[in-house]
Write a protein that holds these residues in place. Structure first.
Motif, PDB file in Angstrom:
ATOM      1  N   ALA A 343      25.266  37.645  28.967  1.00  0.00           N
ATOM      2  CA  ALA A 343      24.046  38.425  28.761  1.00  0.00           C
ATOM      3  C   ALA A 343      24.216  39.855  29.272  1.00  0.00           C
ATOM      4  O   ALA A 343      23.706  40.807  28.670  1.00  0.00           O
ATOM      5  N   ALA A 344      24.929  40.007  30.377  1.00  0.00           N
ATOM      6  CA  ALA A 344      25.149  41.358  30.910  1.00  0.00           C
ATOM      7  C   ALA A 344      25.987  42.196  29.946  1.00  0.00           C
ATOM      8  O   ALA A 344      25.735  43.398  29.763  1.00  0.00           O
ATOM      9  N   HIS A 345      26.991  41.562  29.320  1.00  0.00           N
ATOM     10  CA  HIS A 345      27.814  42.289  28.349  1.00  0.00           C
ATOM     11  C   HIS A 345      26.994  42.696  27.128  1.00  0.00           C
ATOM     12  O   HIS A 345      27.104  43.831  26.642  1.00  0.00           O
ATOM     13  N   ARG A 346      26.156  41.789  26.630  1.00  0.00           N
ATOM     14  CA  ARG A 346      25.317  42.115  25.466  1.00  0.00           C
ATOM     15  C   ARG A 346      24.340  43.235  25.804  1.00  0.00           C
ATOM     16  O   ARG A 346      24.119  44.133  24.986  1.00  0.00           O
ATOM     17  N   ASP A 347      23.775  43.188  26.992  1.00  0.00           N
ATOM     18  CA  ASP A 347      22.838  44.225  27.399  1.00  0.00           C
ATOM     19  C   ASP A 347      23.517  45.584  27.495  1.00  0.00           C
ATOM     20  O   ASP A 347      22.957  46.610  27.082  1.00  0.00           O
ATOM     21  N   ALA A 348      24.732  45.601  28.017  1.00  0.00           N
ATOM     22  CA  ALA A 348      25.471  46.864  28.119  1.00  0.00           C
ATOM     23  C   ALA A 348      25.833  47.405  26.739  1.00  0.00           C
ATOM     24  O   ALA A 348      25.802  48.624  26.515  1.00  0.00           O
ATOM     25  N   GLN A 349      26.168  46.518  25.814  1.00  0.00           N
ATOM     26  CA  GLN A 349      26.503  46.956  24.463  1.00  0.00           C
ATOM     27  C   GLN A 349      25.302  47.591  23.767  1.00  0.00           C
ATOM     28  O   GLN A 349      25.427  48.617  23.090  1.00  0.00           O
TER      29      GLN A 349
END
Length: 542
Positions: A343-349
């Motif tokens: 989820a953190a990676h998707r949010d950063a993207q």
């Protein structure tokens, strides 16, 4: 089932009503972490107890019961901790009620779709307005059984809503269900227990205007010092005066740090929340405060200099600059993001794609038009049936998160967001704009054409292109006929009407299609001699 619905008018999206910033709490000792866990566990227990009382009251809850709940919690903590707990409990109960109402709407939509398809003959094809029957008798019987299940669920949920009953899990329902699937989650029971305890802790304090540094319970000084007012049962752990515990670590807010410092220096209200990330082994502090609502920019002023139309897709944002007349300018832009991973990676993207879009809009001093998407009712299996890939596609699109982040980030750059009705933007954009905008040096995709359609709708123009006249009529002497018609012009979306007569203006006198027409000659008895403009013949006697 179907029918043509009215197209919603474009509107300016209001700005955010609050700000939240987060930073890491570094330099904590083992004693600091122990105190934080003890305080969080104690307050979490009180919050769970208060949530049970609030849910038991249901719709009968009133201000007197709220005051009684707060008095009970004050004896074991403090008045300020009790106020924060009761307010958080009330917000959690209200959120559960909204989710319950959304669940009822979803069940009603599924029941309506299944009922309609069951009433149609097996194998009947659907139309654009309404779906047809089911493909086989086996599927018909399976859906008939599912209809009974959905009706039972709807009856149960409606009874709960009328009685004011909600079901809330402190710590999260997903994490609770993970306890029964530890092997699939690759967790041990001890690891799950640590996450469960961290998720149920309560370390949040509401801001207070006029108090020192904006908060008396969790206080963060301008130099980054963090201190906590200990509950009454843990007052013996204090290492400072007035029953406070000062942490060894310091915090520094990089994002919006100047705004936070100004509020703290002026003793304006700032709320804080402390959370432990058990996966990374870190502690975080979140500061939040409300901001006054800004007067929305008028729609006419927002689109006075053109717009950037943005089409939201599963893996990228397609954008195109349109001038005030709705004509595409320059080349299309695409901002890609990868939604695989955590989820953190998707949010950063998502943040990275949005900031590139906003910087491009800021350089050209343009506002942004985007679809007012909402897939809550469109991703059910009752509506799309066996189209599992399509359901997975729209379920993976970060619609709500992207919308919330775009509004908050655009407000900081002074960019206005215009929301438009998403109906038929992709279909009409591809029909009217994809082929004309494609050349040997530019491959226009369906998503690029949809961004043009979104921008034109936000500007108040029709998506359909104006029909171009023949080449022989595109001269300055007769005027260029591809200009945009006014909003009130009748027939603005129609094609060019055929004018009777020769197809070109090159036919001279005595030539052309009617050169041999004897009715056009001045002969005795012809109707042309009796026109009002025709002079009578002179009498021969004169």
């Amino acid at each position: 089932m179907g029918g043509v619905r009215e197209m919603a008018a474009p509107f300016v999206v209001p700005g955010p009503s609050g700000v939240a910033i987060r930073t890491r709490l570094k330099g904590l000792t083992a004693g600091d972490e122990k105190v934080l866990r003890l305080v969080g566990d104690l307050l979490g227990t009180l919050a769970s107890r208060d949530l049970k009382v609030r849910c038991s009251a249901g719709l009968e809850h009133n201000s007197e019961l709220w005051a009684e709940r707060k008095r009970v919690l004050t004896a074991e903590s403090s008045s300020r901790w009790a106020g924060s707990i009761t307010k958080a409990t009330h917000d959690q109960w209200a959120l559960a009620r909204r989710g319950q109402f959304a669940h009822i709407q979803s069940l009603q939509a599924g029941i309506e779709t299944i009922t309609h398809r069951l009433s149609r003959p097996v194998g009947e094809k659907g139309t654009k307005q309404a779906p047809g029957g089911y493909r086989s008798t086996q599927e018909w019987h399976a859906k008939r059984r599912r209809l009974c299940v959905l009706e039972d669920r709807l009856q149960t949920v409606r009874a709960d809503r009328e009685a004011g009953v909600v079901r809330v899990v402190r710590g999260g329902k997903r994490l609770l269900n993970t306890r029964h699937h530890l092997q699939e989650a690759q967790l041990t029971e001890e690891q799950w227990r640590v996450r469960w305890q961290a998720g149920r802790r309560f370390l949040a304090a509401d801001g207070e205007a006029g108090k020192r540094f904006g908060n008396e319970t969790i206080r963060v000084a301008p130099d980054g010092e963090v201190s906590i007012r200990l509950p009454a049962l843990l007052a013996h752990l204090a290492n400072a005066s007035n029953g406070r515990y000062v942490l060894t670590g310091r915090v520094a807010f990089a994002h919006r740090g100047e705004q936070w410092a100004d509020r703290v220096a002026a003793n304006r209200a700032v709320a804080y929340r402390i959370r432990e990330d058990t996966i990374r082994g870190r502690w975080y502090v979140t500061a939040s405060w409300t901001i006054p609502s800004v007067q929305a920019v008028p729609l006419a002023a927002a689109r006075a200099h053109g717009l950037i139309g943005v089409d939201t897709n599963a893996d990228h944002l397609a954008a195109w600059h349109l001038d005030v007349h709705g004509n595409p300018c320059g080349e299309p832009r695409r901002f890609f993001y990868d939604l695989d991973g955590s989820a953190a990676h998707r949010d950063a993207q998502v943040r990275h794609a949005l900031i590139r879009l906003l910087h491009w809009a800021a350089r050209h001093k343009l506002n942004i038009a985007i679809e007012d998407l909402d897939f809550d009712r469109d991703k059910t299996r009752e509506k799309h049936g066996r189209r599992k890939r399509f359901r997975k596609l729209i379920s993976g699109m970060p619609v709500s998160r992207l919308r919330a982040r775009l509004v908050s980030m655009a407000a900081e750059l002074g960019i206005t967001i215009i929301a438009v009705d998403p109906a038929f933007t992709s279909r009409w954009g591809a029909q009217h704009w994809q082929k004309p905008l494609t050349s040997t040096k530019r491959a226009t995709t369906r998503h690029d054409a949809a961004s043009v359609a979104i921008g034109r709708r936000a500007l108040g123009h029709r998506i359909r292109r104006w029909t171009a006249p023949p080449r022989t009529h595109q001269s300055d002497g007769c005027g260029h006929r591809t200009a945009q018609a006014g909003h009130g012009t009748p027939g603005r979306e129609e094609g060019r009407r055929r004018i009777p007569g020769p197809r070109t203006r090159s036919n001279g006198a005595g030539r052309g299609a009617k050169a041999a027409d004897q009715r056009a000659q001045h002969r005795s008895g012809h109707a042309a001699e009796h026109g009002s403009w025709q002079q009578d013949s002179l009498p021969l006697s004169l």
